[in-house]
Scaffold this motif. Sequence first.
Motif, PDB file in Angstrom:
ATOM      1  N   THR A 135       0.834  -1.195   0.000  1.00 11.06           N
ATOM      2  CA  THR A 135       0.000   0.000   0.000  1.00 11.06           C
ATOM      3  C   THR A 135       0.873   1.250   0.000  1.00 11.06           C
ATOM      4  O   THR A 135       1.825   1.347   0.774  1.00 11.06           O
ATOM      5  N   ILE A 136       0.521   2.199  -0.861  1.00 12.81           N
ATOM      6  CA  ILE A 136       1.270   3.450  -0.996  1.00 12.81           C
ATOM      7  C   ILE A 136       0.312   4.620  -0.781  1.00 12.81           C
ATOM      8  O   ILE A 136      -0.772   4.664  -1.368  1.00 12.81           O
ATOM      9  N   LEU A 137       0.738   5.557   0.065  1.00 11.06           N
ATOM     10  CA  LEU A 137      -0.026   6.780   0.298  1.00 11.06           C
ATOM     11  C   LEU A 137       0.473   7.850  -0.661  1.00 11.06           C
ATOM     12  O   LEU A 137       1.666   8.134  -0.707  1.00 11.06           O
ATOM     13  N   VAL A 138      -0.441   8.417  -1.454  1.00  7.96           N
ATOM     14  CA  VAL A 138      -0.112   9.470  -2.427  1.00  7.96           C
ATOM     15  C   VAL A 138      -0.681  10.788  -1.895  1.00  7.96           C
ATOM     16  O   VAL A 138      -1.886  10.906  -1.690  1.00  7.96           O
ATOM     17  N   VAL A 139       0.224  11.767  -1.654  1.00  2.17           N
ATOM     18  CA  VAL A 139      -0.179  13.039  -1.065  1.00  2.17           C
ATOM     19  C   VAL A 139       0.124  14.176  -2.036  1.00  2.17           C
ATOM     20  O   VAL A 139       1.281  14.429  -2.366  1.00  2.17           O
ATOM     21  N   ASP A 140      -0.914  14.852  -2.513  1.00  3.30           N
ATOM     22  CA  ASP A 140      -0.737  15.981  -3.435  1.00  3.30           C
ATOM     23  C   ASP A 140      -2.012  16.802  -3.408  1.00  3.30           C
ATOM     24  O   ASP A 140      -3.102  16.234  -3.345  1.00  3.30           O
ATOM     25  N   ASP A 141      -1.886  18.123  -3.459  1.00  2.00           N
ATOM     26  CA  ASP A 141      -3.078  18.965  -3.455  1.00  2.00           C
ATOM     27  C   ASP A 141      -3.761  19.003  -4.817  1.00  2.00           C
ATOM     28  O   ASP A 141      -4.878  19.486  -4.939  1.00  2.00           O
ATOM     29  N   LEU A 182       0.586   3.488 -10.193  1.00  2.00           N
ATOM     30  CA  LEU A 182       0.899   2.502  -9.147  1.00  2.00           C
ATOM     31  C   LEU A 182      -0.046   1.299  -9.211  1.00  2.00           C
ATOM     32  O   LEU A 182       0.395   0.156  -9.090  1.00  2.00           O
ATOM     33  N   LYS A 183      -1.338   1.567  -9.413  1.00  2.00           N
ATOM     34  CA  LYS A 183      -2.312   0.471  -9.484  1.00  2.00           C
ATOM     35  C   LYS A 183      -2.026  -0.440 -10.669  1.00  2.00           C
ATOM     36  O   LYS A 183      -2.190  -1.657 -10.580  1.00  2.00           O
ATOM     37  N   SER A 184      -1.569   0.141 -11.787  1.00  2.00           N
ATOM     38  CA  SER A 184      -1.263  -0.669 -12.970  1.00  2.00           C
ATOM     39  C   SER A 184      -0.079  -1.604 -12.696  1.00  2.00           C
ATOM     40  O   SER A 184       0.086  -2.609 -13.371  1.00  2.00           O
ATOM     41  N   ALA A 185       0.720  -1.271 -11.690  1.00  2.00           N
ATOM     42  CA  ALA A 185       1.862  -2.114 -11.317  1.00  2.00           C
ATOM     43  C   ALA A 185       1.514  -3.030 -10.134  1.00  2.00           C
ATOM     44  O   ALA A 185       2.389  -3.712  -9.596  1.00  2.00           O
ATOM     45  N   GLY A 186       0.235  -3.019  -9.725  1.00  2.00           N
ATOM     46  CA  GLY A 186      -0.210  -3.948  -8.695  1.00  2.00           C
ATOM     47  C   GLY A 186      -0.225  -3.425  -7.270  1.00  2.00           C
ATOM     48  O   GLY A 186      -0.446  -4.184  -6.329  1.00  2.00           O
ATOM     49  N   TYR A 187      -0.005  -2.130  -7.084  1.00  2.00           N
ATOM     50  CA  TYR A 187      -0.018  -1.557  -5.742  1.00  2.00           C
ATOM     51  C   TYR A 187      -1.417  -1.066  -5.377  1.00  2.00           C
ATOM     52  O   TYR A 187      -2.209  -0.733  -6.249  1.00  2.00           O
ATOM     53  N   THR A 188      -1.685  -1.008  -4.079  1.00  2.00           N
ATOM     54  CA  THR A 188      -2.910  -0.403  -3.564  1.00  2.00           C
ATOM     55  C   THR A 188      -2.550   1.021  -3.164  1.00  2.00           C
ATOM     56  O   THR A 188      -1.459   1.252  -2.647  1.00  2.00           O
ATOM     57  N   GLY A 243      -4.242   4.117  12.117  1.00  2.00           N
ATOM     58  CA  GLY A 243      -4.692   2.727  12.074  1.00  2.00           C
ATOM     59  C   GLY A 243      -4.366   1.983  10.795  1.00  2.00           C
ATOM     60  O   GLY A 243      -4.829   0.869  10.592  1.00  2.00           O
ATOM     61  N   LYS A 244      -3.564   2.571   9.913  1.00  2.00           N
ATOM     62  CA  LYS A 244      -3.225   1.918   8.635  1.00  2.00           C
ATOM     63  C   LYS A 244      -1.712   1.724   8.522  1.00  2.00           C
ATOM     64  O   LYS A 244      -0.941   2.520   9.020  1.00  2.00           O
ATOM     65  N   LYS A 245      -1.341   0.654   7.842  1.00  2.00           N
ATOM     66  CA  LYS A 245       0.072   0.393   7.559  1.00  2.00           C
ATOM     67  C   LYS A 245       0.303   0.669   6.082  1.00  2.00           C
ATOM     68  O   LYS A 245      -0.348   0.077   5.225  1.00  2.00           O
ATOM     69  N   VAL A 246       1.187   1.606   5.782  1.00  2.00           N
ATOM     70  CA  VAL A 246       1.565   1.838   4.392  1.00  2.00           C
ATOM     71  C   VAL A 246       3.041   1.484   4.236  1.00  2.00           C
ATOM     72  O   VAL A 246       3.816   1.584   5.182  1.00  2.00           O
TER      73      VAL A 246
END
Length: 122
Positions: free
Chosen positions: A4-10, A22-28, A44-47
């Motif tokens: 799982t990857i957190l993407v942060v951008d305004d 990222l999803k096309s490479a199989g990541y959540t 409460g989440k693990k990234v």
Amino acid sequence: MNKTILVVDDSASIRQVVSMTLKSAGYTTIEANDGKDALNKLIGKKVHLIISDVNMPNMDGLTLLKELKVRPDTKFTPVIMLTTESEAGKKEQGRAAGAKAWVVKPFVPQQMLAAVQKLIMP
């Protein structure tokens, strides 16, 4: 195991492009629109990795990075800064705060995925 990857951008469009890549490479992915939103979404989440813009309202990426590095649950989570900032001084600030990579927008999807794969061991 799915990573799982957190993407942060305004910018919603940047979050969307990064997430699709990222999803096309199989990541959540989890998306946040600034540093404060990112910290809330981490509760409460693990990234496994965080990709963050530098210039954002409410809490910028460098402040977010510093905050992540003092928290026990995210201290060792690798962070890639994805930004329009290419100035050496900003990069040095990012490195000093704990950024593992600095990717300048507009980014090449394959370059982004290569950086992600180096930081997230399968």
